[in-house]
Scaffold this motif. Structure first.
Motif, short mmCIF file in Angstrom:
data_model
loop_
_atom_site.label_atom_id
_atom_site.label_comp_id
_atom_site.label_asym_id
_atom_site.label_seq_id
_atom_site.Cartn_x
_atom_site.Cartn_y
_atom_site.Cartn_z
N PRO A 1 0.81 -1.21 0.00
CA PRO A 1 0.00 0.00 0.00
C PRO A 1 0.85 1.27 0.00
O PRO A 1 1.83 1.37 0.74
CB PRO A 1 -0.80 -0.10 1.31
CG PRO A 1 -0.61 -1.48 1.82
CD PRO A 1 0.60 -2.05 1.17
N GLU A 2 0.49 2.19 -0.87
CA GLU A 2 1.06 3.52 -0.89
C GLU A 2 -0.10 4.50 -0.78
O GLU A 2 -1.15 4.28 -1.39
CB GLU A 2 1.78 3.81 -2.22
CG GLU A 2 3.08 3.11 -2.40
CD GLU A 2 3.76 3.51 -3.71
OE1 GLU A 2 4.99 3.54 -3.72
OE2 GLU A 2 3.07 3.79 -4.71
N ARG A 3 0.13 5.56 -0.02
CA ARG A 3 -0.92 6.58 0.06
C ARG A 3 -0.29 7.96 0.14
O ARG A 3 0.81 8.12 0.71
CB ARG A 3 -1.87 6.34 1.22
CG ARG A 3 -1.29 6.54 2.57
CD ARG A 3 -2.31 6.28 3.69
NE ARG A 3 -1.66 6.38 4.97
CZ ARG A 3 -1.47 7.51 5.64
NH1 ARG A 3 -1.89 8.65 5.17
NH2 ARG A 3 -0.86 7.49 6.82
N LEU A 4 -0.97 8.91 -0.45
CA LEU A 4 -0.54 10.29 -0.38
C LEU A 4 -0.94 10.85 0.97
O LEU A 4 -2.12 10.82 1.33
CB LEU A 4 -1.18 11.09 -1.52
CG LEU A 4 -0.80 12.55 -1.63
CD1 LEU A 4 0.69 12.72 -1.93
CD2 LEU A 4 -1.64 13.23 -2.71
N VAL A 5 0.03 11.34 1.72
CA VAL A 5 -0.21 11.89 3.05
C VAL A 5 -0.47 13.39 2.97
O VAL A 5 -1.33 13.93 3.65
CB VAL A 5 1.00 11.61 3.98
CG1 VAL A 5 0.83 12.26 5.33
CG2 VAL A 5 1.24 10.11 4.11
N GLN A 6 0.30 14.08 2.10
CA GLN A 6 0.21 15.54 2.00
C GLN A 6 0.61 15.96 0.61
O GLN A 6 1.54 15.39 0.02
CB GLN A 6 1.15 16.18 3.02
CG GLN A 6 1.16 17.70 3.03
CD GLN A 6 -0.09 18.29 3.65
OE1 GLN A 6 -0.60 17.75 4.60
NE2 GLN A 6 -0.56 19.37 3.10
N LEU A 7 -0.07 16.95 0.06
CA LEU A 7 0.28 17.54 -1.22
C LEU A 7 0.36 19.05 -1.05
O LEU A 7 -0.57 19.67 -0.54
CB LEU A 7 -0.77 17.19 -2.29
CG LEU A 7 -0.58 17.83 -3.67
CD1 LEU A 7 0.72 17.37 -4.32
CD2 LEU A 7 -1.77 17.51 -4.56
N VAL A 8 1.49 19.62 -1.45
CA VAL A 8 1.70 21.06 -1.40
C VAL A 8 2.02 21.52 -2.82
O VAL A 8 2.88 20.92 -3.49
CB VAL A 8 2.86 21.42 -0.45
CG1 VAL A 8 3.12 22.92 -0.45
CG2 VAL A 8 2.58 20.92 0.96
N VAL A 9 1.33 22.56 -3.28
CA VAL A 9 1.53 23.07 -4.64
C VAL A 9 1.83 24.56 -4.57
O VAL A 9 1.15 25.30 -3.85
CB VAL A 9 0.28 22.81 -5.51
CG1 VAL A 9 0.46 23.40 -6.90
CG2 VAL A 9 -0.04 21.33 -5.58
#
Length: 139
Positions: free
Chosen positions: A73-81
């Motif tokens: 399993p891989e999951r996105l924890v945080q996205l900053v743009v």
């Protein structure tokens, strides 16, 4: 034109969903792919690391990775743009096939997006957990 956030979101959705074909379609033809810097005698036991150019080389690198690692399993924890830059923090739990050892890591992918394509990708992590698993050392 799609925004950096839209491209990054699509990238991380495809990547964490195991859809490499869709992920590769988001890369520019001349993408610079920097998957850590090999350090002889230390992390060079991770045969997929280094710099690639273009989707074909990226796919070859991903194949080496999936030959060595059973991706869990891989999951996105945080996205900053910010403008054309995006950084995603991901969590992954995977197993080194040869040793059967689990590794549990967080890592950062730094994307640069121009004209609706990812033109630069760079990954950052502490490789200690991966190297421990490659060496067959139990947690």
């Amino acid at each position: 034109m799609r925004t950096t956030r839209q491209i990054a979101t699509d990238w991380f959705d495809a990547l964490t969903g195991g859809d490499f074909e869709r992920a590769l379609s988001l890369l520019a033809d001349d993408v610079e792919w920097i998957n850590y810097a090999p350090v002889p005698g230390y992390n060079d036991r991770m045969p997929w690391i280094g710099t690639c150019r273009g989707p074909a080389e990226v796919l070859a690198s991903l194949k080496v990775f999936t030959d060595v690692v059973e991706v869990g399993p891989e999951r996105l924890v945080q996205l900053v743009v910010d403008g054309e830059q995006a950084m995603g923090v991901l969590h992954e739990r995977s197993v080194v096939r040869r040793t059967g050892q689990l590794f549990d890591i967080e890592f950062i992918q730094w994307l640069t997006v121009r004209d609706g394509k990812i033109v630069r990708w760079k990954s950052f992590t502490d490789p200690s957990e991966i190297l421990r698993a490659i060496d067959g050392q139990a947690i």
